[in-house]
Design a protein around this motif. Structure first.
Motif, PDB file in Angstrom:
ATOM      1  N   SER A  25     132.623  64.531 -84.712  1.00  0.00           N
ATOM      2  CA  SER A  25     131.224  64.222 -84.407  1.00  0.00           C
ATOM      3  C   SER A  25     131.007  62.721 -84.354  1.00  0.00           C
ATOM      4  O   SER A  25     130.301  62.211 -83.476  1.00  0.00           O
ATOM      5  CB  SER A  25     130.312  64.857 -85.464  1.00  0.00           C
ATOM      6  N   MET A  26     131.644  61.986 -85.278  1.00  0.00           N
ATOM      7  CA  MET A  26     131.487  60.529 -85.287  1.00  0.00           C
ATOM      8  C   MET A  26     132.107  59.903 -84.047  1.00  0.00           C
ATOM      9  O   MET A  26     131.570  58.945 -83.485  1.00  0.00           O
ATOM     10  CB  MET A  26     132.114  59.954 -86.560  1.00  0.00           C
ATOM     11  N   ALA A  27     133.244  60.438 -83.591  1.00  0.00           N
ATOM     12  CA  ALA A  27     133.874  59.905 -82.382  1.00  0.00           C
ATOM     13  C   ALA A  27     132.921  60.025 -81.194  1.00  0.00           C
ATOM     14  O   ALA A  27     132.800  59.094 -80.378  1.00  0.00           O
ATOM     15  CB  ALA A  27     135.177  60.642 -82.099  1.00  0.00           C
ATOM     16  N   ASP A  28     132.222  61.160 -81.083  1.00  0.00           N
ATOM     17  CA  ASP A  28     131.253  61.356 -79.998  1.00  0.00           C
ATOM     18  C   ASP A  28     130.097  60.371 -80.120  1.00  0.00           C
ATOM     19  O   ASP A  28     129.625  59.806 -79.123  1.00  0.00           O
ATOM     20  CB  ASP A  28     130.712  62.791 -80.019  1.00  0.00           C
ATOM     21  N   THR A  29     129.633  60.156 -81.352  1.00  0.00           N
ATOM     22  CA  THR A  29     128.516  59.243 -81.582  1.00  0.00           C
ATOM     23  C   THR A  29     128.889  57.819 -81.207  1.00  0.00           C
ATOM     24  O   THR A  29     128.126  57.113 -80.540  1.00  0.00           O
ATOM     25  CB  THR A  29     128.081  59.297 -83.062  1.00  0.00           C
ATOM     26  N   LEU A  30     130.075  57.380 -81.619  1.00  0.00           N
ATOM     27  CA  LEU A  30     130.509  56.022 -81.309  1.00  0.00           C
ATOM     28  C   LEU A  30     130.705  55.839 -79.801  1.00  0.00           C
ATOM     29  O   LEU A  30     130.373  54.778 -79.252  1.00  0.00           O
ATOM     30  CB  LEU A  30     131.804  55.701 -82.057  1.00  0.00           C
ATOM     31  N   SER A  31     131.210  56.859 -79.134  1.00  0.00           N
ATOM     32  CA  SER A  31     131.381  56.774 -77.682  1.00  0.00           C
ATOM     33  C   SER A  31     130.034  56.617 -76.993  1.00  0.00           C
ATOM     34  O   SER A  31     129.889  55.819 -76.047  1.00  0.00           O
ATOM     35  CB  SER A  31     132.100  58.017 -77.160  1.00  0.00           C
ATOM     36  N   ALA A  32     129.042  57.356 -77.470  1.00  0.00           N
ATOM     37  CA  ALA A  32     127.703  57.260 -76.887  1.00  0.00           C
ATOM     38  C   ALA A  32     127.113  55.870 -77.099  1.00  0.00           C
ATOM     39  O   ALA A  32     126.478  55.302 -76.196  1.00  0.00           O
ATOM     40  CB  ALA A  32     126.791  58.319 -77.494  1.00  0.00           C
ATOM     41  N   LEU A  33     127.321  55.310 -78.271  1.00  0.00           N
ATOM     42  CA  LEU A  33     126.790  53.973 -78.554  1.00  0.00           C
ATOM     43  C   LEU A  33     127.526  52.908 -77.746  1.00  0.00           C
ATOM     44  O   LEU A  33     126.923  51.901 -77.338  1.00  0.00           O
ATOM     45  CB  LEU A  33     126.898  53.679 -80.055  1.00  0.00           C
ATOM     46  N   GLU A  34     128.814  53.127 -77.486  1.00  0.00           N
ATOM     47  CA  GLU A  34     129.555  52.196 -76.625  1.00  0.00           C
ATOM     48  C   GLU A  34     129.005  52.228 -75.207  1.00  0.00           C
ATOM     49  O   GLU A  34     128.858  51.175 -74.559  1.00  0.00           O
ATOM     50  CB  GLU A  34     131.043  52.549 -76.625  1.00  0.00           C
ATOM     51  N   THR A  76     121.741  60.506 -85.778  1.00  0.00           N
ATOM     52  CA  THR A  76     123.034  60.011 -86.231  1.00  0.00           C
ATOM     53  C   THR A  76     123.348  58.655 -85.618  1.00  0.00           C
ATOM     54  O   THR A  76     123.861  57.752 -86.290  1.00  0.00           O
ATOM     55  CB  THR A  76     124.152  61.014 -85.894  1.00  0.00           C
ATOM     56  N   GLN A  77     123.028  58.474 -84.330  1.00  0.00           N
ATOM     57  CA  GLN A  77     123.238  57.182 -83.698  1.00  0.00           C
ATOM     58  C   GLN A  77     122.408  56.105 -84.389  1.00  0.00           C
ATOM     59  O   GLN A  77     122.894  54.986 -84.630  1.00  0.00           O
ATOM     60  CB  GLN A  77     122.869  57.258 -82.213  1.00  0.00           C
ATOM     61  N   ALA A  78     121.180  56.443 -84.749  1.00  0.00           N
ATOM     62  CA  ALA A  78     120.319  55.483 -85.440  1.00  0.00           C
ATOM     63  C   ALA A  78     120.886  55.130 -86.811  1.00  0.00           C
ATOM     64  O   ALA A  78     120.857  53.970 -87.237  1.00  0.00           O
ATOM     65  CB  ALA A  78     118.910  56.061 -85.588  1.00  0.00           C
ATOM     66  N   GLN A  79     121.425  56.124 -87.514  1.00  0.00           N
ATOM     67  CA  GLN A  79     122.013  55.872 -88.823  1.00  0.00           C
ATOM     68  C   GLN A  79     123.231  54.957 -88.722  1.00  0.00           C
ATOM     69  O   GLN A  79     123.434  54.083 -89.570  1.00  0.00           O
ATOM     70  CB  GLN A  79     122.414  57.195 -89.483  1.00  0.00           C
ATOM     71  N   VAL A  80     124.044  55.151 -87.691  1.00  0.00           N
ATOM     72  CA  VAL A  80     125.217  54.298 -87.503  1.00  0.00           C
ATOM     73  C   VAL A  80     124.790  52.849 -87.286  1.00  0.00           C
ATOM     74  O   VAL A  80     125.346  51.921 -87.885  1.00  0.00           O
ATOM     75  CB  VAL A  80     126.073  54.787 -86.321  1.00  0.00           C
ATOM     76  N   LEU A  81     123.783  52.646 -86.448  1.00  0.00           N
ATOM     77  CA  LEU A  81     123.325  51.285 -86.179  1.00  0.00           C
ATOM     78  C   LEU A  81     122.766  50.640 -87.448  1.00  0.00           C
ATOM     79  O   LEU A  81     123.044  49.471 -87.734  1.00  0.00           O
ATOM     80  CB  LEU A  81     122.267  51.282 -85.074  1.00  0.00           C
TER      81      LEU A  81
END
Length: 213
Positions: free
Chosen positions: A71-80, A41-46
């Motif tokens: 789920s997206m909030a967690d993903t964005l936090s991880a990418l930050e 999911t992180q890769a897809q966001v990028l």
């Protein structure tokens, strides 16, 4: 006892084919994500945001990837935390934020979006005409799904105010893009164009009629 009508055999086989291709695409994504130290999911966001330098609201990203807002909030936090993304206030809505990639995130997202894929290699084995026919079929399927609300709005040529279908009849490149002022062919049609500007719904309908006619 009544039974629901079964899809025509060819429709069932086409769906099975898409499912098998999707399995390979998913495996390719897992591999590319793992090599980059990310989850899929992180890769897809990028990869998604790499094509959208202006960024998107979190709820828009969640809709594009068909995941929950939590789920997206967690993903964005991880990418930050990885310094690949930042969230800033949305100038159009003080209650919302815009997620944008950092320079490092944009570079990695671009590499993920263009990563080697077994499906890409298989597509390269098709003839030029087969590739164009398949792209046309994808445009029709995606537009139908978009109209049904099954997927978010896509930045398709056929829904853009700059697109002129069959403006050059009989030519190898029959369509015209007013944004670049150039003739384009079926192989040039975009499924996700950064210069896309949605046409008025009535214009979209007329464009589609002219395109398919």
């Amino acid at each position: 006892m009544d039974h629901a009508p079964q899809p025509a055999p060819v429709l069932a086989r086409l769906r099975e084919g898409f499912e098998r291709i999707a399995l390979v695409l998913r495996a390719d994504l897992w591999s590319a994500a793992g090599e980059a130290g990310l989850n899929p999911t992180q890769a897809q966001v990028l990869a998604l945001l790499a094509a959208r330098p202006a960024g998107l609201r979190p709820k828009e990203i969640a809709a594009h990837l068909a995941v929950t807002a939590a789920s997206m909030a967690d993903t964005l936090s991880a990418l930050e935390r990885k310094a690949l993304l930042r969230r800033t206030p949305d100038p159009a809505d003080a209650r919302a934020v815009i997620a944008r990639l950092t320079d490092g995130g944009r570079d990695l997202g671009g590499r993920l979006a263009s990563a080697a894929s077994q499906v890409t290699a298989a597509l390269a084995g098709l003839s030029a005409n087969e590739q164009a026919d398949l792209l046309l079929a994808q445009v029709k399927i995606i537009r139908t799904l978009q109209q049904a609300g099954a997927i978010p709005l896509q930045r398709l040529c056929v829904t853009c105010r700059h697109f002129r279908p069959h403006a050059h009849p009989g030519e190898a490149n029959p369509h015209h893009c007013a944004f670049v002022n150039a003739a384009i062919g079926d192989r040039d049609l975009r499924l996700d164009c950064g210069e896309h500007e949605a046409a008025d719904p009535a214009v979209q309908a007329a464009t589609w009629t002219a395109f398919t006619g």
